[in-house]
Design an enzyme around this catalytic site. Structure first.
Site: not given
Length: 342
Positions: A175, A249-251
């Site tokens: 993130l 992206h993710c976390a």
């Protein structure tokens, strides 16, 4: 053992001392993963004993955040050993010495029979140390030119940066990379794909196309609705925007975003190889290996992994995407995907 480098001439690349040239973007990924020792053999000038005097320093601006030391090949062996041991103690600890080392050098014309400073340093490391087992050479000037934007944008601030999965094209990260002006502007990102379960406030000065898809990182979460939107969006980004640079992206950049990147590359590989007999599971394994070499921390949860292993179970659902991808990959801009998956 890693095999992403280009072997040097045989005289400098014996079986017991493998030394390889490494493209800057692969060095960038490994360095920021924190899994390598990094040395710089660039001197100020002929006969200089001091560190490189250049407009920027490799260890600033997140360019080389871990395990960095200037180590000149003409130092006495005892001095080299002291620098080496100090670097290990400061960043890793004696029991955690990485298997890999990177040596930055600025190549200069010279007799082909004579080892360059970087080659000489690589050979010294391999002769005198139990680890690393492999040493890679990286052109310092090429690396500086490619990532100068990051240093300019961040100054001396440490950055969390994404992994460069396809050179100058596809990036995968956590993130923090999507919410950082320094990263988005420094890497000239044009598109951001958020695969996460909450809203993502991009920087106000980020001039990017943004798609946010909501999904939890849980084995029971359904990946297919996300892929149904994400894959055509990625195709449009790359096909319609010359020089597109897409950040997914993710976390943490480990499971959700990695699954989308793997699915995209599985489709690319399927089209490039024109092989409809290979099952999804085999493609998943091959692509997972490619991405994991560039971002070792990826780990799709077992539910996502199962979905990817069955990605082509319903071939008809992906037919329009694969047809569009085939046309895109025939264009000159599609060549980099062949190189990335070759």
């Amino acid at each position: 053992m890693y095999s992403l480098g280009v072997p040097l001439p045989p005289a400098l690349d014996g079986d017991s001392a493998p030394v390889h040239l490494l493209p800057p973007h692969k060095a960038f990924n490994w360095i920021h993963d924190g899994s390598v020792l990094v040395f710089d053999v660039t001197a100020c000038g002929e006969g200089s004993k001091g560190p490189a005097e250049v407009p920027w320093r490799l260890q600033e601006g997140g360019l080389v955040p871990y395990g960095f030391a200037t180590l000149l090949p003409d130092l006495p062996d005892e001095a080299k050993a002291r620098v080496f041991e100090a670097l290990v103690d400061d960043f890793f600890g004696p029991s955690e010495v990485p298997d890999l080392a990177i040596v930055f050098e600025t190549p200069r014309p010279g007799p082909k029979a004579k080892a360059s400073p970087g080659q000489a340093m690589a050979q010294w490391i391999l002769r005198n140390k139990a680890q690393p087992h492999q040493v890679f050479l990286v052109d310092r000037d090429e690396y500086a030119k490619k990532y100068q934007g990051l240093q300019d944008a961040a100054g001396t601030k440490r950055l969390t940066v994404p992994s460069e999965i396809v050179e100058d094209g596809l990036y995968l990260g956590p993130l923090q990379t999507a919410t950082s002006s320094a990263v988005l502007n420094g890497l000239a990102i044009t598109h951001v794909l958020s695969v996460i379960d909450h809203s993502v406030p991009l920087p106000s000065d980020a001039r990017v196309e943004h798609l946010s898809l909501c999904i939890e990182d849980h084995p029971d979460a359904d990946l297919y609705p996300v892929l149904k939107k994400a894959l055509p969006w990625l195709l449009a980004a790359f096909a319609e925007t010359p020089g597109a640079r897409v950040l997914v992206h993710c976390a943490q950049g480990r499971s959700r975003s990695a699954s989308v990147v793997i699915a995209w590359l599985m489709c690319v590989k399927r089209v490039l190889e024109r092989d409809e007999k290979s099952g999804s599971a085999a493609l998943f394994g091959a692509v997972m290996g490619i991405v994991k070499q560039l971002r070792p921390s990826i780990q799709p949860n077992y539910g996502f992994a199962s979905a990817l292993e069955n990605l082509f179970h319903d071939e008809g659902a992906l037919a329009p995407l694969l047809m569009g991808m085939e046309a895109f990959l025939q264009d000159p801009g599609g060549r980099r995907w062949q190189l990335a998956l070759g």
